[in-house]
Design an enzyme around this catalytic site. Structure first.
Site, PDB file in Angstrom:
ATOM      1  CE  LYS A 189      -3.014   2.943   0.527  1.00 40.59           C
ATOM      2  NZ  LYS A 189      -2.041   4.262   0.115  1.00 40.59           N
ATOM      3  CD  GLU A 266      10.953   4.915   9.748  1.00 45.02           C
ATOM      4  OE1 GLU A 266      10.628   6.031  10.322  1.00 45.02           O
ATOM      5  OE2 GLU A 266      11.394   4.452   8.753  1.00 45.02           O
ATOM      6  CB  CYS A 300      11.318   9.499   9.619  1.00 42.47           C
ATOM      7  SG  CYS A 300      10.067   9.263   8.531  1.00 42.47           S
ATOM      8  CD  GLU A 399       8.667  13.715  12.203  1.00 37.12           C
ATOM      9  OE1 GLU A 399       9.698  13.301  11.511  1.00 37.12           O
ATOM     10  OE2 GLU A 399       7.505  13.425  12.162  1.00 37.12           O
TER      11      GLU A 399
HETATM   12  C1  SIN Z   1      12.906   7.971   6.597  1.00 35.17           C
HETATM   13  O1  SIN Z   1      12.590   9.052   6.433  1.00 35.17           O
HETATM   14  O2  SIN Z   1      11.926   7.180   7.181  1.00 35.17           O
HETATM   15  C2  SIN Z   1      13.721   7.039   5.684  1.00 35.17           C
HETATM   16  C3  SIN Z   1      15.210   7.843   5.580  1.00 35.17           C
HETATM   17  C4  SIN Z   1      16.228   6.778   5.273  1.00 35.17           C
HETATM   18  O3  SIN Z   1      16.128   5.818   5.110  1.00 35.17           O
HETATM   19  O4  SIN Z   1      17.327   7.362   4.843  1.00 35.17           O
END
Ligand code: SIN
Length: 497
Positions: A189, A266, A300, A399
């Protein structure tokens, strides 16, 4: 804006451009309605493609197909699966320019970054090809002399892989590559904003030999809640992997509780980026630019809170601002652009609200601070530097997910560790120092899943990626990434005569 206008017509391998979902080896529309949604280029808001808005009924069919395919796929050998993964990786490299262009058009990141992501994405396929053959069990010394005990690892079953829009290829290969390597079948997805990159991956995976039903793909934008709920509640799904916000991660976990699925989550981050007085200034600036401006601040693990020790605070702020002034903003397809558009309008609104809030709490915007003007309709924000940050500001807790750097001043190591850990999430963290002992101490003390020392990126297929606290649990990549899709079975044998 001198936009060298590129479109999907510039993609050479037209096979990559299927505008449908994939169920049991067939490229299909929504089965119960004619609903569709548009994918748009965030740099221009031009429509790129119209895709079927698939729903919970399509999702259930995709799960059924994966469930059926699992009966034979689980019997393949690790070597067979590894060969397909390597072929898939080779196909990514062969199609790198097309895949990068598709990604840039739908996500906004620059072509250079998109090419980097294709290579990064392919690296997970190669990595999991090597790991597939390493799923060793144990011979366990028994307490009972009449017994022998061995363990072996088996694929868990159908895996649902929910990928975000910020890394439209790498998050697919990091999840689905691992699942397929383990012997699971999959339902993908991808995010509604960036499904075209995932579709192109499914096309290449089919070409690499993955059989029908082992890969199914649901396209959806506004039906995402019902699709997600079906994946969570369907008892034929045994594993769910999600990358996205902490809020949605919690909801999915609740929905998965009725079927007790194995989960990898995550979730959001709020990475501290800590620069000590003894840091090499060049290293600190380079790492900060990468950690903050990669994907226009939409990672992230982006440096959300930049803590700088008082002895170098002013000089760091000055040099960082000078560097940021040189970064070209524009469409990701344009030559020399470093900062592309944000992926959707809500992102610009949120960043502007964070900037305004910082100003109201005493922050000084020393560069940028506004939406870009004269850039057409795209979602562009001025790269922004704010000094005088403090813990009352919104950015300290949330964030910003945009090219906005907020600089906090600190005095001591103890103080900055406390500030960094005063946070309900813990994904990444960065330490910039020339003092090796300090880098160990701080890395150990930070409540996060990953720490970068004197660098601005935490991405490597062989390194486990994931967080602690509200950033979720489970690891992707590394030797741990495959285990997320396996269960250990123990066999106890009676050897009495
Ligand atoms: C993410 O921002 O979730 C992944 C970043 C990465 O794998 O470098």
């Amino acid at each position: 804006m001198a936009n060298q206008k590129k479109t999907l017509d510039d993609v050479k391998n037209k096979k990559l451009l299927k505008h449908k979902g994939l169920i049991n080896g067939e490229w299909v529309d929504c089965s119960s309605s004619k609903s569709t949604f548009d994918v748009v280029d965030p740099a221009t808001l031009d429509k790129l493609a119209t895709l079927p808005e698939m729903d919970k009924h399509d999702t259930a069919k995709a799960v059924d197909a994966a469930h059926e395919a699992f009966k034979t796929w689980k019997k393949t050998t690790a070597r067979q699966r590894a060969r397909m993964l390597r072929k898939w990786s080779d196909l990514c490299h062969e199609n790198v320019d097309d895949l990068a262009l598709i990604m840039t058009l739908e996500n906004g990141k620059t072509l250079a970054e998109a090419k980097g992501e294709v290579v990064y994405g392919a690296s997970f396929l190669e990595w999991f090809a090597t790991q597939a053959e390493m799923t060793h069990g144990q011979v366990v010394p028994p307490a009972n002399p009449n017994q022998r005990i061995v363990t072996f690892k088996q694929a868990i079953g159908v895996a649902a892989c929910l990928a975000p829009w910020n890394f439209p290829i790498a998050m697919i290969t990091r999840k689905c590559g691992a699942a397929l390597a383990a012997g699971c079948t999959t339902v993908w997805k991808p995010a509604g904003e960036t499904p075209l990159s995932a579709i192109a991956q499914a096309v290449l995976a089919e070409e690499a030999g993955f059989p029908k039903g082992s890969i199914n793909l649901i396209t959806s934008l506004t039906t995402v809640a019902e699709v997600g709920e079906e994946l969570c509640k369907n008892p034929k799904v045994h594993k769910l992997s999600f990358t996205g916000s902490t809020r949605v991660g919690k909801l999915l976990m609740q929905q998965c509780s009725s079927t007790l699925k194995k989960l990898s989550l995550e979730l959001g981050g709020n990475s501290p980026f800590i620069v000590f007085n003894d840091a090499k200034m060049g290293t600190a600036i380079e790492a900060a630019i990468l950690a903050k401006f990669r994907n226009s601040g939409q990672t992230c693990v982006t440096a959300n809170r930049v803590f700088v020790q008082s002895g170098i605070y002013d000089e760091f702020a000055k040099q960082l601002t000078e560097k940021i002034k040189t970064l070209k903003v524009g469409a990701g397809t344009e030559e020399g652009v470093f900062v592309g558009p944000l992926t959707h309008d809500r992102a610009v609104e949120k960043a502007l609200a964070h900037i305004e809030d910082a100003k109201q709490h005493g922050g000084q915007v020393v560069y940028g601070g506004k939406a870009m003007e004269g850039m057409g309709k795209g979602y562009f924000l001025q790269p922004t530097v704010i000094t005088g940050m403090n813990t009352k500001m919104l950015t300290t807790r949330e964030e910003t997910f945009a090219p906005v750097v907020g600089l906090y001043k600190f005095e001591t190591e103890e103080e900055v560790i406390e500030l960094a850990n005063d946070c309900d999430v813990g994904l990444g963290g960065f330490v910039i120092t020339e003092n090796m002992a300090r880098s160990w101490r701080v890395a150990e003390a930070l409540e996060v899943g990953m720490v970068g020392v004197n660098l601005g990126m935490l991405s490597a297929c062989e390194s486990p990626f994931g967080g602690v606290k509200g950033s979720g649990f489970g690891r992707e990549g590394g030797t741990q990434g495959l285990d997320e899709y396996l269960v250990t079975k123990a066999m106890l044998i009676n050897v009495a005569n």
